[in-house]
Design an enzyme around this catalytic site. Structure first.
Site, PDB file in Angstrom:
ATOM      1  CG  LEU A   1      -2.003  -1.191   1.513  1.00 29.37           C
ATOM      2  CD1 LEU A   1      -2.735  -0.960   2.560  1.00 29.37           C
ATOM      3  CD2 LEU A   1      -3.039  -0.669  -0.043  1.00 29.37           C
ATOM      4  N   GLY A   2       2.228   1.299   0.742  1.00 28.33           N
ATOM      5  CA  GLY A   2       2.816   2.350   0.776  1.00 28.33           C
ATOM      6  C   GLY A   2       3.612   2.058   1.979  1.00 28.33           C
TER       7      GLY A   2
ATOM      8  N   GLY B   1       6.443   3.970   4.337  1.00 31.01           N
ATOM      9  CA  GLY B   1       5.862   5.319   5.170  1.00 31.01           C
ATOM     10  C   GLY B   1       7.188   5.388   5.783  1.00 31.01           C
TER      11      GLY B   1
ATOM     12  CE  LYS C   1       2.126   1.613   9.057  1.00 30.66           C
ATOM     13  NZ  LYS C   1       1.811   2.768   9.832  1.00 30.66           N
TER      14      LYS C   1
ATOM     15  CB  ILE D   1       7.237  -1.637   4.420  1.00 30.61           C
ATOM     16  CG1 ILE D   1       8.179  -1.417   4.159  1.00 30.61           C
ATOM     17  CG2 ILE D   1       6.352  -1.521   2.955  1.00 30.61           C
ATOM     18  CD1 ILE D   1       9.570  -1.853   3.988  1.00 30.61           C
TER      19      ILE D   1
ATOM     20  CG  ASP E   1       0.728  11.959  11.412  1.00 30.48           C
ATOM     21  OD1 ASP E   1       1.062  13.535  10.776  1.00 30.48           O
ATOM     22  OD2 ASP E   1       1.742  11.078  10.873  1.00 30.48           O
TER      23      ASP E   1
END
Ligand code: ATP
Length: 275
Positions: free
Chosen positions: A35-36, A38, A58, A42, A151
Protein backbone atom coordinates in the site's frame (compact mmCIF):
# COMPACT_ATOMS: atom_id res chain seq x y z
CA UNK A 1 23.42 5.83 8.40
CA UNK A 2 19.78 6.95 8.34
CA UNK A 3 20.80 10.07 6.37
CA UNK A 4 22.61 7.87 3.82
CA UNK A 5 19.45 5.81 3.24
CA UNK A 6 17.34 8.98 2.91
CA UNK A 7 19.68 10.18 0.13
CA UNK A 8 19.72 6.81 -1.67
CA UNK A 9 16.14 5.53 -1.92
CA UNK A 10 17.08 2.61 -4.23
CA UNK A 11 19.64 1.28 -1.76
CA UNK A 12 17.17 1.87 1.04
CA UNK A 13 14.45 -0.15 -0.74
CA UNK A 14 16.92 -2.97 -1.29
CA UNK A 15 17.87 -3.01 2.42
CA UNK A 16 14.23 -2.69 3.56
CA UNK A 17 13.42 -5.73 1.39
CA UNK A 18 9.63 -5.29 1.16
CA UNK A 19 7.63 -8.52 0.98
CA UNK A 20 6.44 -9.55 -2.47
CA UNK A 21 2.81 -10.10 -3.43
CA UNK A 22 1.76 -13.73 -2.83
CA UNK A 23 4.13 -14.29 0.11
CA UNK A 24 2.47 -15.89 3.16
CA UNK A 25 3.73 -14.88 6.61
CA UNK A 26 3.36 -17.23 9.62
CA UNK A 27 1.57 -19.64 7.26
CA UNK A 28 -1.46 -17.37 7.58
CA UNK A 29 -1.12 -13.77 6.35
CA UNK A 30 -0.88 -13.47 2.57
CA UNK A 31 0.58 -10.28 1.11
CA UNK A 32 -1.75 -9.03 -1.65
CA UNK A 33 -0.03 -5.73 -2.50
CA UNK A 34 2.13 -2.99 -1.05
CA UNK A 35 0.00 0.00 0.00
CA UNK A 36 2.87 2.31 0.67
CA UNK A 37 6.24 2.88 2.24
CA UNK A 38 5.79 5.33 5.10
CA UNK A 39 8.41 7.14 7.11
CA UNK A 40 9.05 4.17 9.42
CA UNK A 41 7.01 1.24 8.12
CA UNK A 42 5.88 -0.56 4.98
CA UNK A 43 2.13 -1.19 4.78
CA UNK A 44 0.59 -4.05 2.78
CA UNK A 45 -2.93 -5.07 1.99
CA UNK A 46 -3.22 -8.71 2.96
CA UNK A 47 -5.58 -11.61 3.59
CA UNK A 48 -5.77 -13.57 6.81
CA UNK A 49 -6.36 -17.13 5.63
CA UNK A 50 -7.55 -18.20 9.07
CA UNK A 51 -10.44 -15.72 9.22
CA UNK A 52 -10.77 -14.83 5.52
CA UNK A 53 -10.60 -11.10 6.42
CA UNK A 54 -8.74 -8.42 4.52
CA UNK A 55 -6.06 -6.93 6.77
CA UNK A 56 -3.26 -4.36 6.74
CA UNK A 57 0.13 -5.79 7.62
CA UNK A 58 2.74 -3.26 8.64
CA UNK A 59 6.44 -4.01 8.90
CA UNK A 60 9.12 -1.76 10.45
CA UNK A 61 11.67 -0.56 7.88
CA UNK A 62 15.17 -1.96 8.45
CA UNK A 63 16.71 1.32 7.31
CA UNK A 64 14.98 3.13 10.18
CA UNK A 65 16.73 0.90 12.74
CA UNK A 66 15.57 1.12 16.34
CA UNK A 67 13.35 4.17 15.60
CA UNK A 68 11.31 2.17 13.08
CA UNK A 69 10.83 -0.73 15.50
CA UNK A 70 9.92 1.61 18.36
CA UNK A 71 7.32 3.51 16.31
CA UNK A 72 5.74 0.31 15.02
CA UNK A 73 5.48 -1.05 18.59
CA UNK A 74 4.04 2.27 19.67
CA UNK A 75 1.36 2.09 16.97
CA UNK A 76 0.49 -1.48 18.01
CA UNK A 77 0.30 -0.54 21.72
CA UNK A 78 -2.01 2.40 21.04
CA UNK A 79 -4.29 0.41 18.70
CA UNK A 80 -4.50 -2.37 21.28
CA UNK A 81 -6.04 0.12 23.74
CA UNK A 82 -8.51 1.81 21.44
CA UNK A 83 -11.81 0.17 20.54
CA UNK A 84 -13.82 2.26 18.11
CA UNK A 85 -15.53 1.34 14.81
CA UNK A 86 -13.65 4.20 13.09
CA UNK A 87 -10.19 3.15 14.31
CA UNK A 88 -8.50 0.02 12.88
CA UNK A 89 -8.52 -2.87 15.33
CA UNK A 90 -5.21 -4.47 16.14
CA UNK A 91 -5.49 -8.17 15.29
CA UNK A 92 -1.98 -9.52 15.79
CA UNK A 93 1.72 -8.71 16.13
CA UNK A 94 4.74 -10.88 15.40
CA UNK A 95 8.43 -10.81 14.46
CA UNK A 96 9.55 -12.08 11.05
CA UNK A 97 13.13 -12.00 9.72
CA UNK A 98 14.00 -9.97 12.83
CA UNK A 99 11.52 -7.20 11.99
CA UNK A 100 8.37 -6.55 14.04
CA UNK A 101 5.07 -6.67 12.13
CA UNK A 102 1.56 -5.73 13.13
CA UNK A 103 -1.73 -6.87 11.64
CA UNK A 104 -4.73 -4.55 11.76
CA UNK A 105 -8.16 -4.07 10.30
CA UNK A 106 -8.25 -2.97 6.66
CA UNK A 107 -10.37 0.18 6.31
CA UNK A 108 -11.93 0.00 2.87
CA UNK A 109 -12.45 3.55 1.58
CA UNK A 110 -10.73 6.61 0.14
CA UNK A 111 -8.40 8.88 2.06
CA UNK A 112 -9.51 12.51 2.14
CA UNK A 113 -6.30 13.25 0.24
CA UNK A 114 -7.50 11.01 -2.61
CA UNK A 115 -10.98 12.53 -2.43
CA UNK A 116 -9.50 16.00 -2.99
CA UNK A 117 -6.61 15.32 -5.36
CA UNK A 118 -7.76 12.27 -7.37
CA UNK A 119 -11.55 12.53 -7.24
CA UNK A 120 -11.50 16.36 -7.20
CA UNK A 121 -14.14 16.57 -4.46
CA UNK A 122 -15.11 20.14 -3.54
CA UNK A 123 -16.28 20.95 -0.02
CA UNK A 124 -18.55 23.83 0.92
CA UNK A 125 -18.13 25.35 4.37
CA UNK A 126 -20.97 23.23 5.77
CA UNK A 127 -19.61 20.03 4.20
CA UNK A 128 -16.10 20.74 5.48
CA UNK A 129 -17.30 21.31 9.04
CA UNK A 130 -19.63 18.30 8.87
CA UNK A 131 -16.64 16.14 7.98
CA UNK A 132 -14.56 17.81 10.70
CA UNK A 133 -17.32 16.96 13.20
CA UNK A 134 -17.18 13.27 12.22
CA UNK A 135 -13.42 13.24 12.71
CA UNK A 136 -13.77 15.03 16.06
CA UNK A 137 -16.14 12.34 17.32
CA UNK A 138 -13.38 9.76 16.79
CA UNK A 139 -10.78 12.13 18.25
CA UNK A 140 -12.97 12.47 21.36
CA UNK A 141 -12.60 8.72 21.91
CA UNK A 142 -8.82 8.90 21.45
CA UNK A 143 -8.43 11.84 23.87
CA UNK A 144 -10.71 10.15 26.41
CA UNK A 145 -8.07 7.39 26.60
CA UNK A 146 -5.45 10.02 27.40
CA UNK A 147 -3.89 9.76 23.92
CA UNK A 148 -3.17 12.40 21.27
CA UNK A 149 -2.72 11.30 17.65
CA UNK A 150 -0.27 14.08 16.59
CA UNK A 151 -0.47 13.30 12.86
CA UNK A 152 -4.02 14.11 11.76
CA UNK A 153 -3.58 14.85 8.06
CA UNK A 154 -5.80 14.40 4.98
CA UNK A 155 -3.83 11.23 4.16
CA UNK A 156 -4.64 9.71 7.57
CA UNK A 157 -8.42 10.14 7.44
CA UNK A 158 -10.30 7.51 5.42
CA UNK A 159 -13.83 8.15 4.23
CA UNK A 160 -15.89 4.97 4.34
CA UNK A 161 -19.69 4.65 3.89
CA UNK A 162 -20.45 8.11 5.29
CA UNK A 163 -18.03 7.78 8.21
CA UNK A 164 -14.52 9.10 8.82
CA UNK A 165 -11.90 6.64 10.11
CA UNK A 166 -8.52 7.63 11.54
CA UNK A 167 -5.38 5.62 10.73
CA UNK A 168 -1.61 5.83 11.36
CA UNK A 169 -1.10 6.03 15.12
CA UNK A 170 2.71 5.79 14.87
CA UNK A 171 3.26 9.26 16.35
CA UNK A 172 0.51 9.02 18.98
CA UNK A 173 1.57 9.60 22.58
CA UNK A 174 0.10 9.97 26.05
CA UNK A 175 -1.19 13.42 26.96
CA UNK A 176 1.55 15.12 28.97
CA UNK A 177 4.26 12.56 28.05
CA UNK A 178 7.69 14.27 27.87
CA UNK A 179 8.62 14.98 24.24
CA UNK A 180 12.17 15.81 23.16
CA UNK A 181 12.10 18.86 20.94
CA UNK A 182 15.40 20.14 19.54
CA UNK A 183 16.24 23.80 20.05
CA UNK A 184 16.12 24.38 16.29
CA UNK A 185 12.75 22.62 15.76
CA UNK A 186 10.40 25.02 13.94
CA UNK A 187 7.32 26.34 15.74
CA UNK A 188 5.09 24.44 13.27
CA UNK A 189 6.60 21.12 14.43
CA UNK A 190 6.12 22.03 18.10
CA UNK A 191 2.48 22.95 17.51
CA UNK A 192 1.81 19.66 15.68
CA UNK A 193 3.68 17.41 18.09
CA UNK A 194 2.88 18.92 21.48
CA UNK A 195 1.61 16.13 23.80
CA UNK A 196 -1.64 18.02 24.39
CA UNK A 197 -5.08 17.75 22.70
CA UNK A 198 -4.54 21.19 21.12
CA UNK A 199 -1.90 19.72 18.77
CA UNK A 200 -4.66 17.57 17.23
CA UNK A 201 -6.91 20.64 16.92
CA UNK A 202 -4.04 22.52 15.28
CA UNK A 203 -3.56 19.72 12.73
CA UNK A 204 -7.32 19.54 12.14
CA UNK A 205 -7.37 23.30 11.54
CA UNK A 206 -5.04 22.69 8.59
CA UNK A 207 -7.10 19.64 7.59
CA UNK A 208 -10.22 21.87 7.44
CA UNK A 209 -8.37 24.51 5.42
CA UNK A 210 -7.46 21.79 2.89
CA UNK A 211 -11.15 20.92 2.57
CA UNK A 212 -12.16 24.57 2.19
CA UNK A 213 -9.44 25.27 -0.39
CA UNK A 214 -10.74 22.39 -2.54
CA UNK A 215 -13.52 24.72 -3.75
CA UNK A 216 -11.36 27.85 -3.99
CA UNK A 217 -10.78 29.42 -7.41
CA UNK A 218 -7.96 32.01 -7.33
CA UNK A 219 -8.85 35.35 -8.90
CA UNK A 220 -5.33 36.83 -8.89
CA UNK A 221 -1.69 35.71 -8.58
CA UNK A 222 -1.25 37.76 -5.43
CA UNK A 223 -0.35 35.72 -2.31
CA UNK A 224 -2.93 36.25 0.41
CA UNK A 225 -3.70 34.65 3.74
CA UNK A 226 -6.50 32.06 4.10
CA UNK A 227 -8.59 34.67 5.90
CA UNK A 228 -8.41 36.98 2.89
CA UNK A 229 -8.84 34.27 0.26
CA UNK A 230 -11.61 32.10 1.69
CA UNK A 231 -15.15 33.38 1.92
CA UNK A 232 -15.99 32.13 5.42
CA UNK A 233 -18.76 32.81 7.90
CA UNK A 234 -17.64 34.69 11.07
CA UNK A 235 -18.13 31.50 13.10
CA UNK A 236 -15.98 29.39 10.77
CA UNK A 237 -13.21 31.98 10.94
CA UNK A 238 -13.44 32.14 14.74
CA UNK A 239 -13.24 28.34 15.10
CA UNK A 240 -10.31 28.07 12.71
CA UNK A 241 -8.39 30.86 14.43
CA UNK A 242 -8.72 29.02 17.76
CA UNK A 243 -7.76 25.67 16.21
CA UNK A 244 -4.71 27.22 14.56
CA UNK A 245 -3.81 28.89 17.88
CA UNK A 246 -4.00 32.39 16.39
CA UNK A 247 -6.47 33.07 19.22
CA UNK A 248 -6.66 31.38 22.65
CA UNK A 249 -6.80 27.66 21.74
CA UNK A 250 -9.38 25.04 22.64
CA UNK A 251 -8.35 22.91 25.60
CA UNK A 252 -10.88 20.13 25.23
CA UNK A 253 -12.51 18.45 22.25
CA UNK A 254 -16.01 19.05 23.65
CA UNK A 255 -15.56 22.85 23.45
CA UNK A 256 -14.60 22.54 19.82
CA UNK A 257 -17.47 20.15 19.02
CA UNK A 258 -19.95 22.58 20.66
CA UNK A 259 -18.72 25.41 18.42
CA UNK A 260 -18.87 23.22 15.31
CA UNK A 261 -22.43 22.16 16.21
CA UNK A 262 -23.40 25.79 16.53
CA UNK A 263 -21.92 26.54 13.11
CA UNK A 264 -23.72 23.57 11.55
CA UNK A 265 -27.02 24.79 12.99
CA UNK A 266 -26.67 28.17 11.25
CA UNK A 267 -28.70 28.84 8.09
CA UNK A 268 -26.64 27.90 5.03
CA UNK A 269 -25.04 30.91 3.34
CA UNK A 270 -25.36 31.32 -0.41
CA UNK A 271 -22.33 31.34 -2.70
CA UNK A 272 -21.89 35.09 -2.47
CA UNK A 273 -21.51 34.73 1.27
CA UNK A 274 -24.76 36.48 2.22
CA UNK A 275 -27.26 34.80 4.50
N1 ATP B 1 -5.82 0.35 8.41
C1 ATP B 1 -5.68 0.75 7.15
N2 ATP B 1 -6.65 0.51 6.25
C2 ATP B 1 -6.51 0.87 4.95
N3 ATP B 1 -5.41 1.48 4.46
C3 ATP B 1 -4.41 1.75 5.31
C4 ATP B 1 -4.48 1.40 6.70
N4 ATP B 1 -3.32 1.78 7.29
C5 ATP B 1 -2.55 2.34 6.33
N5 ATP B 1 -3.20 2.33 5.13
C6 ATP B 1 -2.69 2.86 3.85
O1 ATP B 1 -1.37 2.36 3.67
C7 ATP B 1 -0.51 3.36 3.10
C8 ATP B 1 0.72 3.50 3.98
O2 ATP B 1 0.32 3.98 5.24
P1 ATP B 1 1.32 4.32 6.41
O3 ATP B 1 0.49 4.85 7.51
O4 ATP B 1 2.19 3.16 6.68
O5 ATP B 1 2.30 5.39 5.84
P2 ATP B 1 2.11 6.80 5.16
O6 ATP B 1 0.86 7.48 5.67
O7 ATP B 1 2.22 6.61 3.69
O8 ATP B 1 3.38 7.58 5.65
P3 ATP B 1 3.84 8.07 7.09
O9 ATP B 1 4.14 6.89 7.93
O10 ATP B 1 5.05 8.84 6.74
O11 ATP B 1 2.72 8.91 7.66
C9 ATP B 1 -1.36 4.63 2.99
O12 ATP B 1 -1.79 4.75 1.65
C10 ATP B 1 -2.54 4.39 3.88
O13 ATP B 1 -3.71 5.00 3.38
Amino acid sequence: MKRFFERHPFVSRWVDRPHRGGKVLLGRYEIIEELGMGSYGIAYKGRDHLTGRLVVIKQARRTKGEDGRRLLQREADVLAHLRHPQIPRLYDRFVERGQPHLVMEYIDGETVEDQIFKLEAKYTEQEAFRLLKKVLEVVRHVHAFGIVHRDLRISNIIWRDGTAAIIDFGLACRIGEPVDFRDDDPLEKRLRREPHPRSDFYALGHFTLFLLYSAYEPTSDEEKSWEEELDLSPNARRILRKMLQLDAPYDHVDELIDDVDQLLAEPIRNQAGAL
